[in-house]
Design a protein around this motif. Structure first.
Motif, PDB file in Angstrom:
ATOM      1  N   UNK A 161     -12.404 -17.768   9.500  1.00 12.69           N
ATOM      2  CA  UNK A 161     -11.077 -17.260   9.136  1.00 12.69           C
ATOM      3  C   UNK A 161     -10.933 -17.054   7.634  1.00 12.69           C
ATOM      4  N   UNK A 162     -11.715 -17.795   6.854  1.00 14.66           N
ATOM      5  CA  UNK A 162     -11.649 -17.609   5.395  1.00 14.66           C
ATOM      6  C   UNK A 162     -12.163 -16.230   4.979  1.00 14.66           C
ATOM      7  N   UNK A 163     -12.849 -15.533   5.878  1.00 13.79           N
ATOM      8  CA  UNK A 163     -13.367 -14.187   5.588  1.00 13.79           C
ATOM      9  C   UNK A 163     -12.521 -13.079   6.206  1.00 13.79           C
ATOM     10  N   UNK A 164     -11.506 -13.432   6.976  1.00 14.78           N
ATOM     11  CA  UNK A 164     -10.665 -12.418   7.612  1.00 14.78           C
ATOM     12  C   UNK A 164      -9.816 -11.715   6.561  1.00 14.78           C
ATOM     13  N   UNK A 165      -9.437 -10.492   6.873  1.00 17.05           N
ATOM     14  CA  UNK A 165      -8.464  -9.808   6.046  1.00 17.05           C
ATOM     15  C   UNK A 165      -7.120 -10.521   6.197  1.00 17.05           C
ATOM     16  N   UNK A 166      -6.345 -10.546   5.136  1.00 13.99           N
ATOM     17  CA  UNK A 166      -5.016 -11.160   5.196  1.00 13.99           C
ATOM     18  C   UNK A 166      -3.973 -10.165   4.700  1.00 13.99           C
ATOM     19  N   UNK A 167      -2.745 -10.402   5.097  1.00 14.82           N
ATOM     20  CA  UNK A 167      -1.633  -9.493   4.807  1.00 14.82           C
ATOM     21  C   UNK A 167      -1.580  -9.129   3.333  1.00 14.82           C
ATOM     22  N   UNK A 168      -1.658 -10.124   2.468  1.00  7.07           N
ATOM     23  CA  UNK A 168      -1.562  -9.896   1.017  1.00  7.07           C
ATOM     24  C   UNK A 168      -2.631  -8.944   0.485  1.00  7.07           C
ATOM     25  N   UNK A 169      -3.780  -8.867   1.168  1.00  2.63           N
ATOM     26  CA  UNK A 169      -4.912  -8.095   0.652  1.00  2.63           C
ATOM     27  C   UNK A 169      -5.119  -6.746   1.340  1.00  2.63           C
ATOM     28  N   UNK A 170      -4.371  -6.462   2.396  1.00  2.29           N
ATOM     29  CA  UNK A 170      -4.541  -5.209   3.141  1.00  2.29           C
ATOM     30  C   UNK A 170      -4.090  -4.030   2.285  1.00  2.29           C
ATOM     31  N   UNK A 171      -4.925  -2.999   2.227  1.00  2.00           N
ATOM     32  CA  UNK A 171      -4.602  -1.760   1.510  1.00  2.00           C
ATOM     33  C   UNK A 171      -4.306  -0.675   2.545  1.00  2.00           C
TER      34      UNK A 171
ATOM     35  N   UNK B 134       2.169  -2.064   6.750  1.00  2.00           N
ATOM     36  CA  UNK B 134       2.485  -3.492   6.683  1.00  2.00           C
ATOM     37  C   UNK B 134       3.899  -3.601   6.120  1.00  2.00           C
ATOM     38  N   UNK B 135       4.636  -4.579   6.619  1.00  2.00           N
ATOM     39  CA  UNK B 135       6.009  -4.758   6.181  1.00  2.00           C
ATOM     40  C   UNK B 135       6.444  -6.183   6.467  1.00  2.00           C
ATOM     41  N   UNK B 136       7.579  -6.534   5.884  1.00  2.19           N
ATOM     42  CA  UNK B 136       8.185  -7.842   6.120  1.00  2.19           C
ATOM     43  C   UNK B 136       9.560  -7.600   6.731  1.00  2.19           C
ATOM     44  N   UNK B 137       9.815  -8.269   7.836  1.00  2.47           N
ATOM     45  CA  UNK B 137      11.113  -8.201   8.497  1.00  2.47           C
ATOM     46  C   UNK B 137      11.539  -9.627   8.835  1.00  2.47           C
ATOM     47  N   UNK B 138      12.731  -9.980   8.396  1.00  2.00           N
ATOM     48  CA  UNK B 138      13.258 -11.330   8.622  1.00  2.00           C
ATOM     49  C   UNK B 138      12.267 -12.403   8.181  1.00  2.00           C
TER      50      UNK B 138
ATOM     51  N   UNK C 186       1.531  -6.387  10.416  1.00  2.00           N
ATOM     52  CA  UNK C 186       0.444  -5.463  10.109  1.00  2.00           C
ATOM     53  C   UNK C 186       0.271  -4.520  11.287  1.00  2.00           C
ATOM     54  N   UNK C 187      -0.115  -3.272  10.978  1.00  2.00           N
ATOM     55  CA  UNK C 187      -0.389  -2.308  12.040  1.00  2.00           C
ATOM     56  C   UNK C 187      -1.623  -1.495  11.671  1.00  2.00           C
ATOM     57  N   UNK C 188      -2.549  -1.408  12.603  1.00  2.93           N
ATOM     58  CA  UNK C 188      -3.765  -0.618  12.447  1.00  2.93           C
ATOM     59  C   UNK C 188      -3.841   0.416  13.546  1.00  2.93           C
ATOM     60  N   UNK C 189      -4.625   1.441  13.282  1.00  4.57           N
ATOM     61  CA  UNK C 189      -5.024   2.401  14.312  1.00  4.57           C
ATOM     62  C   UNK C 189      -6.525   2.274  14.483  1.00  4.57           C
ATOM     63  N   UNK C 190      -6.934   2.020  15.711  1.00  3.37           N
ATOM     64  CA  UNK C 190      -8.359   1.904  16.051  1.00  3.37           C
ATOM     65  C   UNK C 190      -8.740   3.097  16.905  1.00  3.37           C
ATOM     66  N   UNK C 191      -9.713   3.869  16.437  1.00  2.00           N
ATOM     67  CA  UNK C 191     -10.231   4.992  17.220  1.00  2.00           C
ATOM     68  C   UNK C 191     -11.608   4.612  17.740  1.00  2.00           C
ATOM     69  N   UNK C 192     -11.827   4.835  19.026  1.00  2.00           N
ATOM     70  CA  UNK C 192     -13.075   4.446  19.684  1.00  2.00           C
ATOM     71  C   UNK C 192     -13.844   5.696  20.093  1.00  2.00           C
TER      72      UNK C 192
ATOM     73  N   UNK D 298       2.170  -9.982  14.054  1.00  2.00           N
ATOM     74  CA  UNK D 298       2.790 -10.800  13.023  1.00  2.00           C
ATOM     75  C   UNK D 298       1.722 -11.784  12.591  1.00  2.00           C
ATOM     76  N   UNK D 299       1.460 -11.856  11.302  1.00  2.00           N
ATOM     77  CA  UNK D 299       0.365 -12.682  10.788  1.00  2.00           C
ATOM     78  C   UNK D 299       0.834 -13.533   9.613  1.00  2.00           C
ATOM     79  N   UNK D 300       0.116 -14.624   9.334  1.00  2.00           N
ATOM     80  CA  UNK D 300       0.412 -15.376   8.115  1.00  2.00           C
ATOM     81  C   UNK D 300       0.188 -14.471   6.897  1.00  2.00           C
ATOM     82  N   UNK D 301       0.975 -14.676   5.847  1.00  4.75           N
ATOM     83  CA  UNK D 301       0.927 -13.787   4.684  1.00  4.75           C
ATOM     84  C   UNK D 301      -0.341 -13.944   3.848  1.00  4.75           C
ATOM     85  N   UNK D 302      -0.891 -15.152   3.777  1.00  7.58           N
ATOM     86  CA  UNK D 302      -1.988 -15.416   2.848  1.00  7.58           C
ATOM     87  C   UNK D 302      -3.009 -16.357   3.482  1.00  7.58           C
TER      88      UNK D 302
END
Length: 182
Positions: free
Chosen positions: A27-37, A137-141, A146-152, A168-172
């Motif tokens: 999990x320390x290598x996963x992308x996180x909300x704060x770092x998503x471009x 990506x956005x913050x609500x309440x 986070x939202x991705x589009x995956x094409x297969x 809905x994911x942890x921020x950091x």
């Protein structure tokens, strides 16, 4: 028996047996909300070669009973196995490991919705790759989305399906660590 040991009885296919079920590992290598471009695009780390056992196992676990979906011999006589519409989700998790899109494995994430568009059925023998695009990506309440589009695509470049996934994911990383400590 702990939760992970209990899960070891369920894998029925070669891919399931090699899959890492403990989403906290790495999990320390996963992308996180704060770092998503937003707008970044990349490919899944590995491809998914569809085997009969993958389709039969998923369909059976999805409680399908139609012989065209759960009996390989019967299905071969009538055009081939038909994967369950959610089969694409298992392909996604297999393809990512800890690369782009890995945030879908984040401990503590919850799923407020997804949409799957199937353009052509997946077929046994196809080699499926995933192309992931960070869409929003956005913050609500106070909660991070986070939202991705995956094409297969298959090995011939044919677009088979698109998965719009939102969590809905942890921020950091610190928030993931806090969740893991619970």
């Amino acid at each position: 028996m702990n939760e992970l040991d209990r899960l070891k009885q369920y894998p029925a296919t070669a891919k399931q047996r090699q899959f890492e079920w403990d989403f906290a590992k790495g999990a320390e290598n996963y992308e996180v909300w704060d770092e998503i471009e937003i707008g970044a695009t990349g490919d899944g780390v590995q491809t998914f070669r569809i085997e009969e056992e993958d389709v039969v196992s998923f369909n059976t676990a999805s409680l399908e009973t139609d012989p065209a979906m759960v009996e390989a011999d019967h299905a071969r006589q009538s055009g081939g196995l038909i994967p369950h519409p959610l089969f694409v989700v298992s392909i996604a998790f297999y393809c990512i490991e800890t690369g782009m899109g890995s945030w879908i494995r984040t401990p503590g994430a919850s799923n407020p919705g997804q949409r799957i568009e199937l353009f052509e059925p997946f077929r046994v023998g196809e080699e499926i790759s995933a192309r992931i695009t960070h869409k929003d990506k956005w913050i609500r309440r106070g909660r991070c989305y986070l939202e991705d589009q995956w094409d297969f695509y298959n090995e011939h470049g044919t677009l088979k399906a698109t998965w719009h996934v939102r969590l809905l994911v942890p921020r950091s990383r610190d928030k993931i660590t806090e969740f893991q400590a619970l």
